[in-house]
Design an enzyme around this catalytic site. Structure first.
Site, PDB file in Angstrom:
ATOM      1  CG  ASP A   1      -1.791   1.179   1.367  1.00  0.00           C
ATOM      2  OD1 ASP A   1      -2.670   1.344   0.511  1.00  0.00           O
ATOM      3  OD2 ASP A   1      -1.588   1.965   2.308  1.00  0.00           O
TER       4      ASP A   1
ATOM      5  CD  GLU B   1      -2.188   2.266  -3.443  1.00  0.00           C
ATOM      6  OE1 GLU B   1      -3.337   2.642  -3.728  1.00  0.00           O
ATOM      7  OE2 GLU B   1      -1.781   2.155  -2.262  1.00  0.00           O
TER       8      GLU B   1
END
Length: 728
Positions: A348, A384
């Protein structure tokens, strides 16, 4: 209580069959107590008298798995200098492998008085003890019978990822016993596993399962942090997803889930959040890292050390240049691979992990550590590739070992199918693996994790059903969530009984799925998109732990049809290597392949080869592409050349139907339709070269070549946007 010196490594609580070794890092501490908490909530404090290299340690004989514990760290509390030690706060072990309980929002969780107008930026401390109001670490038995468990190890080009939420996927499945729904055991249940197998996916990417905490402001509104991007324990499976107990049982349950998925040939990828923790900003609670060594774990504002430097939007960012922070992350990653047998990670806001100082640096220490690690470097690593800090958008810029969520694929595919002008050229690049993003660094099409929707934003059903977000249930007056969704409601906002609108929406949904699953790269489905899951227009459902986000398994006829269609697409991809190439298309006969036919050629609806003017036409919304299944340059594992069928793919994003003239016999004399997103049933009639095929308005048609594979087109006749810069 008797205590022996113990060892400074490994960090955390390590059970050896006779007792437990405790070790915790703190450079700023003056003393550290390990506190054992019994079933009645009473604690016994034992001072860790040994310290080596700022690691405080001791061995307690007779302590058994299931024992709850925490640390109290004695040291300076001086926020203006970045120090926030507070012995009145019982702290989680950063290396705890299981965590019991929750935090209740009591004032004792905060080191500053709630009445303090400076809100934790001065030296005023409240002195309240957090025992009984906070989470507790648990000693874990490391032993588990893995039997013959082996990781499936699907190569990237053979991978289809299914992003899923443990609770959201299983909570409403009637085939799963009610008492275990929403848990790791529910993911391991045959009903869940069989759905994944029948769908044809090769990997399940679980949204955060590291122990996370709920935000107090959400609890005050009767909501919760459903997504889980608020980690507080990087080694512990989230206890809220445990069916059988939270005194270490969650670890066994998680391992059993992984074992069951592996037996079905499905890899397990974890969505991990190493960029920040659940302690938040200076206004947040003191749960672990803040009270252990705030200055070491967190990035602070250099001109005001009482405040946190935040590139994540959550209040804090971990200090990625500190050796013990880097050690924590690498130890965590290795633990999940070696002890929990997971097969990869999706990171993330990974741009924050590359911020050794302030800028995003692909040569940062974190990437160096991953690159040379013999365990972590061998599993799937998915970034990401952005955060909210300056220069945070880094699609295409991660090191060669990494793959990336391709945000440009998402945006371009959405724009193309909703009819935006001047998208055709970029659509062609995204369809063929985004060489413009990845080839310059020596990476292959598999560097691109293709997705149209993910957990964050509209579901695929809502993408074709809403122009605007509808987030009223979140309690923020619809201010939260992305406002520019690149969506199109097909003429009516939200639910409708209009059959024409419903037909168009179903077609658009199938167009998106077809583009996703037949593009070069690695496709990722979001759970429920195969059955038309809706969130009623909520594009930021992070706080909705209810039927807004849970999959509804009672399928309508249209949903069952969509599921069958998705399965056929996955099967088509699996059985035909031309849709999952290891390398980028060369675009010309001069660039290899056993056949002299171009590996890819592009055509106008009239059947003529695309010219530069055709690509520059901002109003062009339709194209036909030839994929040469015989010109796959890579051998298979046995060293044999892979040969497959040739395909024609017709994409018509125009608002009217178009007749596409099939190319000459040089590309194949006979074709049969495999996929038609506008047809209830696909005609099996053979189509001859030079004849026409109708593509309805906003539809996709995929045809398979039947005979005469490998005929030679005029040399140098095909123009491919892959061989040069695509006109915008």
């Amino acid at each position: 209580m008797e205590i022996w010196p113990g060892r400074p490594y490994p960090l955390g609580a390590t059970y050896d069959g006779s007792g437990v070794n405790f070790a915790v890092f703190s450079e700023i501490a003056g003393a550290v107590d390990v506190c054992l908490v019994d079933d009645d909530g009473r604690e016994r404090r034992v001072r860790l008298a040994e310290v080596d290299g700022f690691v405080w340690h001791g061995y307690l004989p007779g302590v058994l798995p299931g024992q709850r514990y925490g640390f109290r760290v004695h040291g300076p509390y001086d926020p203006e200098r970045g120090h926030r030690c507070d012995p009145d706060k019982l702290l989680l072990d950063p290396y705890a492998q299981a965590i019991d309980g929750t935090m209740d929002g009591h004032e004792s969780l905060f080191s500053y008085p709630m009445s303090d107008p400076a809100h934790g930026t001065t030296g005023q401390r409240n002195g309240l003890d957090s025992l009984g109001h906070t989470l507790l670490s648990v000693v874990v038995n490391p032993f588990f019978d893995w039997g013959q468990d082996r990781p499936p190890r699907h190569e990237y080009h053979n991978t289809v990822i299914y992003e899923a939420h443990v609770k959201g996927m299983t909570m409403r499945n009637p085939e799963i016993p009610e008492r275990i729904r929403g848990t790791y055991a529910a993911i391991a249940h045959p009903a869940t596993v069989q759905h994944l197998v029948d769908l044809g996916v090769t990997a399940i990417e679980l949204m955060p399962v590291h122990q996370f905490v709920n935000d107090f402001h959400l609890q005050d509104r009767g909501l919760s942090n459903y997504w889980g991007y608020n980690t507080i324990g990087f080694f512990a499976p989230h206890n809220g997803y445990a069916a059988y107990g939270t005194r270490g049982e969650q670890v066994l349950e998680f391992k059993a889930m992984v074992k069951a998925l592996h037996e079905a040939g499905i890899e397990v990828i974890l969505d991990v959040v190493y960029n920040h923790t659940g302690e938040g900003s200076q206004l947040g609670p003191t749960l672990a890292f803040r009270g252990i060594d705030n200055n070491a774990y967190y990035r602070l504002v250099s001109s005001n050390l009482a405040h946190y430097y935040d590139t994540t939007g959550t209040g804090n960012s971990l200090l990625m240049r500190h050796p013990h922070v880097l050690q924590l992350i690498m130890d965590s990653l290795r633990y999940w691979v070696t002890e929990m047998h997971v097969d990869g990670f999706r990171f993330d806001l990974a741009a924050t992990l590359a911020r050794q100082f302030h800028e995003v640096d692909r040569l940062s220490a974190f990437f160096d550590l991953v690159q040379q690690d013999p365990v972590v470097s061998q599993v799937k690593l998915i970034a990401e590739p952005w955060d909210i800090g300056e220069g945070g958008y880094q699609v295409g810029n991660f090191p060669p070992l990494w793959t990336e969520w391709n945000g440009k694929f998402r945006d371009t595919v959405r724009d193309f199918w909703r009819g935006e002008a001047a998208t055709l050229g970029e659509f062609a690049s995204r369809l063929t693996g985004s060489s413009d993003l990845y080839e310059h660094s020596g990476r292959k099409p598999i560097a691109s994790i293709n997705f149209v929707v993910a957990h964050d934003g509209f579901t695929m059903h809502d993408l074709v059903s809403y122009n605007d977000k509808h987030n009223a249930a979140n309690g923020e007056d619809n201010r939260d969530g992305e406002s520019h969704n690149r969506s199109w409601n097909c003429g009516v906002e939200g639910p409708t009984d209009d059959p024409a609108v419903l037909t168009l929406r179903a077609r658009q949904h199938k167009n998106l799925l077809t583009t996703l699953l037949l593009s070069q790269g690695v496709p990722m489905l979001a759970h429920g998109d195969e059955i038309g899951r809706t969130q009623s227009g909520n594009n930021n459902a992070y706080c909705q732990d209810n039927e807004i986000t849970w999959m509804d398994w009672e399928l309508t006829e249209a949903q069952a049809d969509l599921l069958d269609f998705t399965r056929r697409l996955v099967e088509l991809r699996r059985d035909n290597p031309v849709f999952r190439r290891r390398r980028f298309f060369a675009g010309s006969a001069d660039h290899g392949g056993e056949s002299e036919v171009h590996d890819i050629s592009w055509f106008t609806p009239a059947g003529t080869e695309m010219s530069e003017d055709d690509w520059r036409n901002g109003y062009a919304r339709s194209v036909m592409v030839f994929l040469n299944g015989q010109a796959i340059p890579e051998p298979d594992r046995r060293g044999q050349r892979i040969r497959g069928d040739n395909f024609l793919m017709i994409f018509n994003a125009h608002f009217e139907p178009l007749d596409f003239t099939l190319p000459s016999r040089h590309y194949g004399s006979s074709w049969r339709v495999e996929i038609d997103t506008a047809a209830e049933t696909v005609s099996r009639r053979v189509r001859r070269a030079g004849t026409s095929v109708r593509a309805e308005a906003r539809s996709t048609v995929v045809l398979r070549g039947l005979v005469d594979r490998g005929l030679v087109p005029p040399r140098g006749s095909a123009y491919s946007p892959l061989t040069r810069t695509i006109p915008s």
